[in-house]
Design a protein around this motif. Sequence first.
Motif, mmCIF file in Angstrom:
data_model
loop_
_atom_site.group_PDB
_atom_site.id
_atom_site.type_symbol
_atom_site.label_atom_id
_atom_site.label_comp_id
_atom_site.label_asym_id
_atom_site.label_seq_id
_atom_site.Cartn_x
_atom_site.Cartn_y
_atom_site.Cartn_z
ATOM 1 N N ALA A 19 0.897 -1.210 0.006
ATOM 2 C CA ALA A 19 -0.074 -0.008 0.082
ATOM 3 C C ALA A 19 0.842 1.092 0.056
ATOM 4 C CB ALA A 19 -0.807 -0.127 1.361
ATOM 5 N N HIS A 20 1.945 1.175 0.670
ATOM 6 C CA HIS A 20 2.735 2.348 0.826
ATOM 7 C C HIS A 20 3.461 2.743 -0.471
ATOM 8 C CE1 HIS A 20 6.670 0.255 1.279
ATOM 9 N NE2 HIS A 20 5.755 -0.856 1.965
ATOM 10 N N THR A 23 0.788 4.239 -2.718
ATOM 11 C CA THR A 23 0.546 5.823 -2.268
ATOM 12 C C THR A 23 1.743 6.575 -2.785
ATOM 13 O OG1 THR A 23 -0.612 4.796 -0.385
ATOM 14 C CG2 THR A 23 0.270 6.991 -0.219
ATOM 15 N N GLU A 26 0.963 7.281 -6.343
ATOM 16 C CA GLU A 26 -0.191 8.355 -6.399
ATOM 17 C C GLU A 26 0.176 9.597 -6.120
ATOM 18 O OE1 GLU A 26 -3.951 8.915 -3.580
ATOM 19 O OE2 GLU A 26 -4.009 7.024 -4.682
ATOM 20 N N ARG A 66 2.027 10.470 3.877
ATOM 21 C CA ARG A 66 0.962 9.455 3.324
ATOM 22 C C ARG A 66 1.591 8.356 3.089
ATOM 23 N NH1 ARG A 66 -1.665 11.754 -1.768
ATOM 24 N NH2 ARG A 66 -2.694 9.812 -1.833
ATOM 25 N N THR A 67 2.879 8.117 2.831
ATOM 26 C CA THR A 67 3.506 6.703 2.854
ATOM 27 C C THR A 67 3.593 6.144 4.435
ATOM 28 O OG1 THR A 67 5.745 7.481 2.684
ATOM 29 C CG2 THR A 67 4.674 6.992 0.742
ATOM 30 N N GLU A 69 1.566 6.798 6.671
ATOM 31 C CA GLU A 69 0.303 6.473 7.193
ATOM 32 C C GLU A 69 -0.182 4.938 6.543
ATOM 33 O OE1 GLU A 69 -2.036 10.033 5.804
ATOM 34 O OE2 GLU A 69 -1.347 10.986 7.704
ATOM 35 N N ALA A 70 0.441 4.852 5.200
ATOM 36 C CA ALA A 70 -0.039 3.479 4.562
ATOM 37 C C ALA A 70 0.966 2.139 4.823
ATOM 38 C CB ALA A 70 0.253 3.990 2.903
ATOM 39 N N GLY A 71 1.678 2.482 5.872
ATOM 40 C CA GLY A 71 2.480 1.529 6.289
ATOM 41 C C GLY A 71 4.054 1.337 6.044
#
Length: 87
Positions: A19-20, A23, A26, A66-67, A69-71
């Motif tokens: 996920a990171h 992200t 993105e 954001r990364t 937060e995404a793990g």
Amino acid sequence: MRMRLEFTTEPFDLAEPPAHALTAREVLRDAESGGALAAVEVGPFGNTAEGERDAVVAAVGELLRRTTEAGATRISLQVSVVDGAER
């Protein structure tokens, strides 16, 4: 002043992008589509982008927020001045 950002996020997963990593892509693509960053390249072992200093600094902040937060547990980055260096 133009800068180049190079970074990776960890932990790695060769089976599928974590996920990171998605992200991070993105964040770069959003900045690219908004005209803030250019020369965006994303890959499994590293990502790069170029832009004016303020755009790169903003992208780094967004990327870190954001990364993680995404793990992401580690973000390795390097920022280089590619032209317009003040002397």
